[in-house]
Design an enzyme around this catalytic site. Structure first.
Site, PDB file in Angstrom:
ATOM      1  N   ARG A 120       0.854  -1.190   0.000  1.00 36.22           N
ATOM      2  CA  ARG A 120       0.000   0.000   0.000  1.00 36.22           C
ATOM      3  C   ARG A 120       0.885   1.233   0.000  1.00 36.22           C
ATOM      4  O   ARG A 120       2.046   1.188   0.342  1.00 36.22           O
ATOM      5  CB  ARG A 120      -0.907  -0.022   1.242  1.00 36.22           C
ATOM      6  CG  ARG A 120      -1.950  -1.131   1.153  1.00 36.22           C
ATOM      7  CD  ARG A 120      -2.773  -1.265   2.425  1.00 36.22           C
ATOM      8  NE  ARG A 120      -3.398  -0.023   2.792  1.00 36.22           N
ATOM      9  CZ  ARG A 120      -3.266   0.569   3.984  1.00 36.22           C
ATOM     10  NH1 ARG A 120      -2.530   0.005   4.912  1.00 36.22           N
ATOM     11  NH2 ARG A 120      -3.877   1.693   4.243  1.00 36.22           N
ATOM     12  N   LYS A 185       4.077  -6.685  12.247  1.00 34.34           N
ATOM     13  CA  LYS A 185       3.320  -6.981  11.038  1.00 34.34           C
ATOM     14  C   LYS A 185       3.800  -8.292  10.388  1.00 34.34           C
ATOM     15  O   LYS A 185       4.986  -8.460  10.138  1.00 34.34           O
ATOM     16  CB  LYS A 185       3.467  -5.804  10.059  1.00 34.34           C
ATOM     17  CG  LYS A 185       2.687  -5.988   8.770  1.00 34.34           C
ATOM     18  CD  LYS A 185       2.542  -4.661   8.030  1.00 34.34           C
ATOM     19  CE  LYS A 185       2.011  -4.860   6.631  1.00 34.34           C
ATOM     20  NZ  LYS A 185       1.657  -3.617   5.948  1.00 34.34           N
ATOM     21  N   ARG A 318      -0.880   5.966  13.732  1.00 32.42           N
ATOM     22  CA  ARG A 318       0.341   5.574  14.450  1.00 32.42           C
ATOM     23  C   ARG A 318       0.069   5.655  15.932  1.00 32.42           C
ATOM     24  O   ARG A 318      -0.545   6.602  16.393  1.00 32.42           O
ATOM     25  CB  ARG A 318       1.489   6.551  14.148  1.00 32.42           C
ATOM     26  CG  ARG A 318       1.860   6.634  12.708  1.00 32.42           C
ATOM     27  CD  ARG A 318       3.251   6.040  12.482  1.00 32.42           C
ATOM     28  NE  ARG A 318       3.525   5.957  11.063  1.00 32.42           N
ATOM     29  CZ  ARG A 318       3.155   4.939  10.295  1.00 32.42           C
ATOM     30  NH1 ARG A 318       2.491   3.937  10.789  1.00 32.42           N
ATOM     31  NH2 ARG A 318       3.434   4.916   9.011  1.00 32.42           N
TER      32      ARG A 318
HETATM   33  C1  BTN Z   1       0.748  -3.709   2.420  1.00 29.66           C
HETATM   34  O1  BTN Z   1       1.443  -2.756   2.065  1.00 29.66           O
HETATM   35  O2  BTN Z   1       0.588  -3.972   3.605  1.00 29.66           O
HETATM   36  C2  BTN Z   1       0.078  -4.578   1.388  1.00 29.66           C
HETATM   37  C3  BTN Z   1       0.992  -5.638   0.906  1.00 29.66           C
HETATM   38  C4  BTN Z   1       0.353  -6.557  -0.124  1.00 29.66           C
HETATM   39  C5  BTN Z   1       1.347  -7.532  -0.699  1.00 29.66           C
HETATM   40  C6  BTN Z   1       0.696  -8.539  -1.586  1.00 29.66           C
HETATM   41  S1  BTN Z   1       1.756  -9.873  -2.009  1.00 29.66           S
HETATM   42  C7  BTN Z   1       0.580 -10.453  -3.152  1.00 29.66           C
HETATM   43  C8  BTN Z   1       0.030  -9.245  -3.847  1.00 29.66           C
HETATM   44  N1  BTN Z   1       0.880  -8.870  -4.942  1.00 29.66           N
HETATM   45  C9  BTN Z   1       1.436  -7.690  -4.766  1.00 29.66           C
HETATM   46  O3  BTN Z   1       2.220  -7.135  -5.568  1.00 29.66           O
HETATM   47  N2  BTN Z   1       1.051  -7.167  -3.608  1.00 29.66           N
HETATM   48  C10 BTN Z   1       0.140  -8.049  -2.906  1.00 29.66           C
END
Ligand code: BTN
Length: 321
Positions: A120, A185, A318
């Site tokens: 994100r 996380k 936060r």
């Molecule tokens: C975040 O930032 O917390 C979200 C992360 C999401 C990662 C997943 S891995 C599978 C899918 N493919 C990606 O490129 N991103 C999501």
């Protein structure tokens, strides 16, 4: 012969003769030897035991399409088009490409590693080979864009419940949908929308990344953990995790389409990481005590005795030091 076929046989960590492997995989003993060399060059610890054969020392946790499909309940397997890729840029991008081609079933992509995993807010998602879960689903959601309120939280609840159903783990949720294990996380969810509204459906791509076996990562810029690090007493198996998550997401989305966010609200709040904590939002402009979520999935802060909703979307929360 694919390397994974050989590794799946060796995964029991017993000794297998070159002859029996060749017979089982329908290739020559020389072909087996070549694949063993390849596996070793990729870092798999395979011992050659003179006069007996090969033995894999150390655990491998391979993704296997049939194993995942078999673990899905009822007719869920027939609703999806599941593909497992060795490597891709991003499983979300892969699903977007499948959707652009047009596909009748729900595309579900898993990859063993991602070269451009995205998180994100424009972040990268660390995606080393063979260690974690990178999974995306192309979900057609009935309704219009306003019907999506709360969806990303629903996906977080579904993933948390799936993990908890496998091990005796207890997952917390950091609004809107980060999964936390033992205070760090371990998983993130990226929800993207593809194209315009079509025939009463919004095409959503839900991508989830779960750190499963990862022990180290230099490029992650926030405190993180993996399921193995948080709960080493549990045997985490990627196929079982994938099946549990696919199933939980498909079932939850079906309820969400009929009943919206409300049935999930309590489930989300029971895992609220910020509950009762002093939290800052809007880049420190707003401070209050974490008080759960409202019926649209906005985060609620108690500020001077009243509740202020922080809009779902792009504001990060936060804990105030
Ligand atoms: C975040 O930032 O917390 C979200 C992360 C999401 C990662 C997943 S891995 C599978 C899918 N493919 C990606 O490129 N991103 C999501």
């Amino acid at each position: 012969m694919k390397l994974n076929s050989l590794l799946s046989i060796l995964a029991d960590q017993e000794v297998h003769s070159g002859e029996s492997l060749a017979r089982e995989l329908g290739v020559s003993r020389t072909a087996i030897w070549k694949q063993v060399r390849k596996a070793m060059s990729e870092g798999y610890a395979i011992e050659t035991i003179r006069g007996q054969g090969y033995r894999l020392s150390g655990r491998v946790d391979l993704l296997d399409r049939q194993v995942i499909l078999r673990q899905l309940e009822g007719n869920l397997a027939s609703q999806i088009e599941l593909e497992i890729l060795g490597e891709t840029d991003s499983t979300n991008a892969e699903v977007a490409r499948r959707l652009a081609r047009g596909q009748s079933r729900i595309p579900v992509i898993l990859a063993d590693c991602q070269t451009a995993g995205r998180g994100r807010r424009g972040r990268n998602w660390s995606s080393p080979k063979g260690q974690n879960l990178y999974l995306s689903l192309g979900l057609p959601i009935k309704g219009d864009f306003t019907s999506l309120d709360g969806l990303s939280l629903v996906l977080g609840v579904a993933a948390a419940e799936a993990l908890e159903s496998i091990g005796k783990a207890s997952i917390k949720l950091k609004w809107p949908n980060d999964l936390f294990a033992e205070g760090r996380k371990c998983s993130g969810i990226l929800v993207e929308i593809q194209g315009e509204l079509q025939q009463g459906y919004v095409q959503v791509i839900a991508g989830i990344g779960i750190n499963v076996h990862m022990q180290q990562a230099d490029e992650v810029d926030q405190p993180w953990t993996s399921l193995d690090l948080a709960w080493p007493e549990i045997t985490w198996i990627r196929n079982s995790l994938a099946a549990a998550i696919i199933e939980a997401i498909l079932k939850s989305v079906s309820t969400f389409e009929k009943e919206g966010f409300e049935p999930f609200r309590e489930h989300w709040q029971a895992r609220d990481l910020f509950k009762g904590k002093t939290v800052a939002a809007r880049e420190g402009q707003l401070k209050g005590v974490g008080s759960g979520v409202d019926s649209q999935g906005n985060y609620l802060l108690e500020v001077d005795g009243s509740q202020v909703a922080v809009r779902a979307g792009d504001i990060s929360l936060r804990v105030k030091p």
